[in-house]
Design an enzyme around this catalytic site. Structure first.
Site, short mmCIF file in Angstrom:
data_model
loop_
_atom_site.label_atom_id
_atom_site.label_comp_id
_atom_site.label_asym_id
_atom_site.label_seq_id
_atom_site.Cartn_x
_atom_site.Cartn_y
_atom_site.Cartn_z
CE LYS A 234 31.24 37.28 42.80
NZ LYS A 234 32.22 38.38 42.63
CG ASP A 239 37.29 35.54 44.04
OD1 ASP A 239 37.85 34.64 43.39
OD2 ASP A 239 37.09 36.69 43.61
CE LYS A 246 39.82 37.97 44.46
NZ LYS A 246 39.64 39.23 43.74
CG ASP A 257 33.48 37.56 45.66
OD1 ASP A 257 32.94 38.65 45.43
OD2 ASP A 257 34.06 36.90 44.78
CG ASP A 316 40.09 37.80 40.69
OD1 ASP A 316 39.30 37.18 41.43
OD2 ASP A 316 40.63 38.87 41.01
CD GLU A 318 35.03 35.23 41.01
OE1 GLU A 318 34.29 35.79 41.84
OE2 GLU A 318 36.09 35.75 40.62
NE ARG A 320 33.15 39.72 34.96
CZ ARG A 320 33.82 40.86 34.78
NH1 ARG A 320 34.07 41.29 33.55
NH2 ARG A 320 34.25 41.57 35.81
#
Length: 465
Positions: A234, A239, A246, A257, A316, A318, A320
């Site tokens: 990933k 993010d 967030k 991230d 959020d 995201e 996956r």
């Protein structure tokens, strides 16, 4: 010279090393060889002008975590003073030699790329000494390769989002392939190519940013042509949470991230340096998750490359979304198995903290192999459930699946989401949200799970003969 000393073998140290007046020094200083305790021997050892005893505590009670603390102490004391040091391991049991060498390399990392005043580290070489062979050539090569790969992963993780964005990660992969043209082949997909493949979930994330997304594949092939191990990382280079924004506090850490992607790049570098006879593909799902007029809204429905539809209930969640299309994409490599690595859920941090990486797989044999590699490299995992019983939490009244499963078992339902896209091959998911970086005064990327992945791959070489 630094001499590691078992607290229960102090009486043997004088005879073994012929250190002048050691008994007197020990008595005067009340040196007990407690864990990481040191006693300077300057002028007392004829063959070394700078020498010290370093306590191991009771060797019978020695654990890897304690050994890591000793390695950190040694590096802190020496890295600004000496270009070369020697460490005598005679009283350290041989089964700890590999881990100790690995811990020394990990402790010697420093990051000063954007500081005007650089770290004043001068240490370049560490010699390990023992009465018996310390490390085999293969072990030494693996340690050095892991150090190089883990340092790359840490560097990438520590770089800010305005420097390290999806196109930058692609450039790093291309540069690595140029360094090892005989071992590595790189393919980069742009957003138009992703659209042509029907990657609606991935593009739902990347379209909110001015930085276009990329899928980066690095194929490593050395001597063997069997079905590859595929690593999927990933790579959300920053993010914000998207429209599901967030909180501002701590958001700077969302540059981390992409640490799953960084670990894949680091592992590919380590593979190239170690030249393990394996077939491995490292694939990175790189995107930036930003709020904008083009960003995906909660409630939007997208179609994945697999044909399954997803209702995006929270933008959020995201990771996956970029991973599910990438996990479908890597089927073209006909993998022997796939391992994805992702800073996926805060729920995993709640469950396991920063000590253990969450391991999710329905495959008992693969789980056992990863657990063994984690123990051997002290980059440990803890197996979590990925059961059909949790799948109903992802049901959506409007699409095939929702991208979140509610407040319960968040790390498990995230893994169950990914499982829906991996049923055609052996698969494991590593949630490194708690282990990929440290917060607080020691803030920085850890480079995990590069040691775990490299040990897993090295173990496959041994088992394959």
């Amino acid at each position: 010279m630094l001499i590691l000393v078992d607290s229960e073998q102090l009486q043997n140290t004088t005879a073994t090393y012929q250190i002048n007046n050691l008994d007197t020094l020990i008595e005067a200083s009340q040196f007990k060889a407690a864990l990481a305790e040191s006693l300077s021997l300057i002028g007392q050892v004829s063959q070394s002008s700078h020498a010290a005893l370093i306590g191991l505590g009771k060797v019978a009670e020695l654990q890897p975590a304690k050994l890591a603390k000793i390695a950190q102490t040694i590096i802190q004391v020496t890295q600004k003073k000496f270009k070369q040091i020697s460490v005598d391991l005679t009283q350290l049991p041989q089964e700890f030699h590999y881990l100790f060498a690995l811990f020394l390399t990990q402790a010697s990392y420093g990051y000063d790329e954007y500081k005007s005043k650089k770290n004043e580290f001068v240490l370049e070489q560490i010699d390990l000494i023992a009465t018996h062979s310390v490390l085999t050539t293969e072990q030494l090569q693996l340690v050095q390769a892991v150090q190089s790969g883990q340092n790359l992963a840490r560097d990438l993780g520590n770089r800010p989002g305005n420097i390290c964005f999806p196109e930058y990660l692609a450039e790093q992969a291309v540069a690595l392939a140029a360094e090892y043209p005989d071992l590595l082949k790189v393919t980069v997909l742009d957003e138009q190519q992703m659209a042509d493949l029907g990657m609606g979930a991935f593009l739902a994330v990347s379209k909110g940013s001015e930085r276009p997304g990329r899928i980066i594949s690095m194929e490593y092939q050395s001597e063997r042509s069997e079905a590859p191990v595929v690593l999927v990382g990933k790579g959300i280079t920053f993010d914000t949470g998207g429209i599901s924004l967030k909180p501002g506090a701590g958001m700077d850490e969302m540059k981390y991230d992409m640490c799953g992607a960084a670990s894949v790049l680091g592992t590919m570098r380590a593979l190239c340096e170690a030249r393990l006879p394996l077939h491995v593909v490292g694939t990175i799902a790189a995107a930036e998750n930003m709020p904008s007029g083009k960003a995906t809204r909660p409630g939007d429905i997208v179609t994945t490359m697999s044909g399954q539809t997803v209702e995006i209930l929270n933008t959020d969640a995201e990771g996956r979304l970029v991973l599910c299309d990438t996990l479908t994409y890597v089927k073209r490599f006909n993998p022997a198995l796939v391992i994805d690595i992702a800073t996926l859920t805060g729920a995993c941090v709640v469950a396991l903290g920063s000590v253990l990486t969450g391991l999710f797989t329905p495959d008992d044999k693969l789980a056992a192999e990863l657990e063994a590699a984690g123990q051997h490299s002290f980059d440990r995992v803890w197996r979590m459930p990925v059961l059909e019983d949790y799948q109903e939490q992802l049901d959506s009244p409007f699409a095939d699946i929702g991208n979140i499963g509610g407040p319960k078992a968040g790390s498990v339902t995230a893994a169950c989401f990914l499982q829906r896209f991996t049923r055609e091959y052996r698969w494991a998911h590593l949630d490194v949200a708690g282990t990929a970086w440290n917060s607080g005064t020691n803030k920085g990327a850890t480079g995990r799970p590069v040691p775990l992945l490299m040990q897993f791959l090295a173990n496959r070489v041994q088992s394959n003969g």
